[in-house]
Scaffold this active site. Structure first.
Site, PDB file in Angstrom:
ATOM      1  N   CYS A 261       0.809  -1.220   0.000  1.00 13.21           N
ATOM      2  CA  CYS A 261       0.000   0.000   0.000  1.00 13.21           C
ATOM      3  C   CYS A 261       0.841   1.269   0.000  1.00 13.21           C
ATOM      4  O   CYS A 261       0.293   2.373  -0.078  1.00 13.21           O
ATOM      5  CB  CYS A 261      -0.939   0.006   1.202  1.00 13.21           C
ATOM      6  SG  CYS A 261      -1.819  -1.544   1.423  1.00 13.21           S
ATOM      7  N   HIS A 417      -3.031   7.302   6.350  1.00 11.59           N
ATOM      8  CA  HIS A 417      -3.301   6.056   5.622  1.00 11.59           C
ATOM      9  C   HIS A 417      -4.764   5.669   5.817  1.00 11.59           C
ATOM     10  O   HIS A 417      -5.445   5.308   4.865  1.00 11.59           O
ATOM     11  CB  HIS A 417      -2.358   4.969   6.126  1.00 11.59           C
ATOM     12  CG  HIS A 417      -2.366   3.722   5.314  1.00 11.59           C
ATOM     13  ND1 HIS A 417      -2.165   3.715   3.947  1.00 11.59           N
ATOM     14  CD2 HIS A 417      -2.562   2.423   5.673  1.00 11.59           C
ATOM     15  CE1 HIS A 417      -2.240   2.477   3.497  1.00 11.59           C
ATOM     16  NE2 HIS A 417      -2.477   1.672   4.517  1.00 11.59           N
ATOM     17  N   HIS A 455      -9.713   1.952  -0.694  1.00  6.42           N
ATOM     18  CA  HIS A 455      -8.290   1.633  -0.622  1.00  6.42           C
ATOM     19  C   HIS A 455      -7.846   1.027  -1.950  1.00  6.42           C
ATOM     20  O   HIS A 455      -8.142  -0.127  -2.252  1.00  6.42           O
ATOM     21  CB  HIS A 455      -8.048   0.650   0.516  1.00  6.42           C
ATOM     22  CG  HIS A 455      -6.611   0.465   0.885  1.00  6.42           C
ATOM     23  ND1 HIS A 455      -5.575   0.897   0.089  1.00  6.42           N
ATOM     24  CD2 HIS A 455      -6.026  -0.115   1.987  1.00  6.42           C
ATOM     25  CE1 HIS A 455      -4.435   0.593   0.656  1.00  6.42           C
ATOM     26  NE2 HIS A 455      -4.678  -0.012   1.815  1.00  6.42           N
TER      27      HIS A 455
END
Length: 616
Positions: A261, A417, A455
């Protein structure tokens, strides 16, 4: 202008496509804060969405409902009828007729095959206990995802030739960035040497749909053949390859770094390091991830990482048969139950400061540095660790060193995040809270764009960059509106202002932003990004007022070109850049000497100095 030993990498263009729409023109950002936009900006963004979806521009509700995190809309697959094979074993001997051509090779030793009057058919006797795989369908446990706007099909906009979705998104997104720059790529290409261009782009999970690695791995199990394109187009670095070959025609540095990520920030670091060192003068950096496939959803769901329908219903206190609010599936720093998978392609053009001033490029901001640290010893490869403390603290310290304590303490914000998992809300808030305390930041503003777009894995921090540049242009930082204004009890926020609603800062209200990413396996990265007004102040101190006045005059022409490009996009008269087979360099057009390589008349000088002369 004299050269700097460390050049400042400027962000001069952005482009892409994600759940919020088209990135150029700040349209994707505006979709996040639509209720704060004036009428003209809102209408322009609705028209942009109309061009993507085919929904009429005056159907505001229809356009808004076709964007952001929402229930899977059936564009990619039917989440209630996903194909799988059920394993069975026969309980007694059985017979069946088969075409002779359908007999497996070799025929199982336990089968009895006899001829029939029809020579094309055979009778097969199968013994008891024969294992079988029978096709059936099932419903996925997860129905929420951050999908591209409903109706938008990037592969239909150019001669895609069965490209995986991630590559079609790459073509659209990278083209959007390049065409919105206001400077013709051919002009830049003549100003810099071929080796002074960098492209860093890719995905963290490769191309996993039927036209890529997904189809490659499934073909034999589905009784199909592997195609000649599935394996080569499935490589994770293929977005960079497509940009080089079909969009820019670049001979420069290329590649991708994969850090789960944190992948976009890994690639951004390569571009920033290249520009700061002087190796590169212009870079295109980004990522494209298209992970919304049944297999990926099921994989993350099995890990317990995704916000399942069942868990969402439990959060909302709904009956088992009720449909949860899929819009609010991703709930960073609130009571939550998992992250929400998304697809996105985001690209940014960076230049060294001297080149940007020379061509009058738009200054959207600058990247002072990107810090990457692993977690060190871990109990679980998927669990969080200590590395993110290092990256956030290092990024904050760099911002303080450049702009001063006041800018960091009073005029900075964090793009967290913010995945929407219970573990992330605790660990990331603790990191940010501790760093804030260390730098005497009393009320550090924190945003989490995943609450809107989900995401997108490799592209996640690029979504943060899109939101950050928009916040500087329009003076509004998007709040986390999916948690109903209520933060979870177990977060750490003594020194944080975790936004539960949009924050109006004014256009020059924030001087810097930290983009934070925490990747599976311990891949942590944080970038220090400086606002455009502060970037211009820095440039003026370095180059002087006269140089900035010349830049402003050149920028007027660039702005006019940008307006022309935006008009074409808004009227649907543009198309992605895709130069297939054009300008190919043949061996006859290459010459090599001791001093240089010449390609189609363009010279690339070879190294003339020994960099290790002190050792020789």
């Amino acid at each position: 202008m004299s050269r700097l030993s460390t050049r400042l990498p400027l962000i001069v263009a952005q482009g892409g496509i994600g759940p919020a729409g088209r990135t150029s023109g700040f349209h994707a950002y505006r979709r996040l804060v639509m209720d704060k936009m004036d009428t003209a900006d809102a209408m322009a963004t609705l028209n942009s969405l109309s061009r993507l979806t085919g929904i009429k521009a005056d159907d505001r509700d229809g356009l808004l409902n076709a964007t952001l995190v929402r229930k899977l809309d059936g564009t990619l697959f039917d989440a209630d009828a996903v194909l799988r094979h059920k394993a069975l074993n026969t309980k007694g001997a059985s017979e069946m007729l088969l075409s002779r051509k359908q007999l497996p090779i070799p025929v199982p030793a336990s089968w009895q095959v006899t001829d029939t009057q029809d020579k094309a058919l055979v009778k097969v006797t199968i013994p008891e206990g024969q294992p079988m795989l029978i096709p059936e369908t099932f419903a996925l446990p997860v129905h929420a995802a951050g999908q591209l706007p409903t109706g938008f099909r990037p592969e239909k906009l150019y001669a895609s030739r069965n490209h995986p979705r991630g590559l079609a998104m790459t073509v659209y997104g990278a083209s959007d960035a390049v065409s919105s720059m206001g400077v013709d790529w051919d002009v830049l290409d003549k100003l810099v040497s071929p080796e002074q261009v960098s492209v860093y782009a890719g995905s963290s999970m490769s191309q996993l749909d039927q036209n890529g690695n997904g189809g490659l791995l499934q073909a034999r199990l589905k009784g199909k053949r592997v195609t000649s394109k599935q394996l080569p187009l499935g490589f994770a670095e293929m977005p960079a390859d497509f940009v080089n070959a079909y969009i820019l025609g670049s001979l420069g540095s290329t590649g991708t770094s994969m850090g789960a990520c944190a992948t976009f920030l890994y690639n951004l670091r390569h571009a920033v390091d290249d520009i700061q060192s002087g190796r590169t003068r212009v870079a295109l950096v980004g990522n494209s991830e298209a992970p919304i496939t049944p297999e990926v959803i099921e994989g993350y769901a099995t890990m317990g990482a995704l916000a399942s329908d069942k868990a969402l219903r439990a959060l909302e206190g709904l009956a088992e048969s009720a449909e949860p609010d899929y819009r609010k599936a991703c709930r960073p720093f609130g009571e939550n139950c998992g992250f929400t998978l998304a697809e996105s392609a985001q690209f940014f053009v960076l230049m060294d400061d001297e080149l940007a001033l020379e061509v009058g490029a738009e200054i959207l901001g600058s990247v002072a540095g990107v810090f990457v640290n692993a977690d060190g010893p871990k109990k679980s490869i998927s669990g969080p660790g200590a590395g993110n403390y290092l990256t956030v603290a290092r990024a904050a310290a760099l911002g303080r060193n450049i702009l001063g304590d006041e800018s960091l303490q009073r005029r900075s914000f964090v793009q967290a995040h913010g995945t929407g998992t219970a573990q992330n809300r605790v660990t990331e808030s603790a990191i940010l809270d501790d760093v804030a305390a260390a730098f005497s930041i009393e009320n550090w503003t924190v945003s989490a764009v995943k609450s809107y777009v989900g995401h997108s894995l490799a592209t996640a921090a690029a979504d943060q960059m899109m939101s950050t540049l928009g916040a500087w242009r329009h003076g509004v930082i998007p709040g986390i509106q999916t948690i109903g204004g209520v933060l979870a009890d177990d977060i750490h926020n003594q020194n944080l202002n975790l936004l539960t609603d949009h924050l109006e800062t004014g256009v020059n209200g924030m001087d810097m932003a930290l983009l934070n990413a925490k990747g599976f396996g311990g891949n942590n990265a944080t970038a220090t990004v400086i606002a455009p007004h502060k970037t211009q102040d820095m440039l003026e101190r370095r180059y002087g007022k006269e140089a900035m006045a010349l830049w402003a005059a050149r920028n007027e022409r660039v702005s006019a070109r940008q307006a022309e490009a935006e008009s074409l996009k808004q009227t649907g008269e543009d198309s992605p850049i895709y130069n297939f087979g054009e300008g190919v360099i043949t061996p006859e057009e290459v010459s090599v000497s001791r001093e240089k390589v010449v390609l189609q008349g363009r010279e690339v000088q070879l190294p003339t100095e020994n960099p290790f002369s002190d050792y020789c």
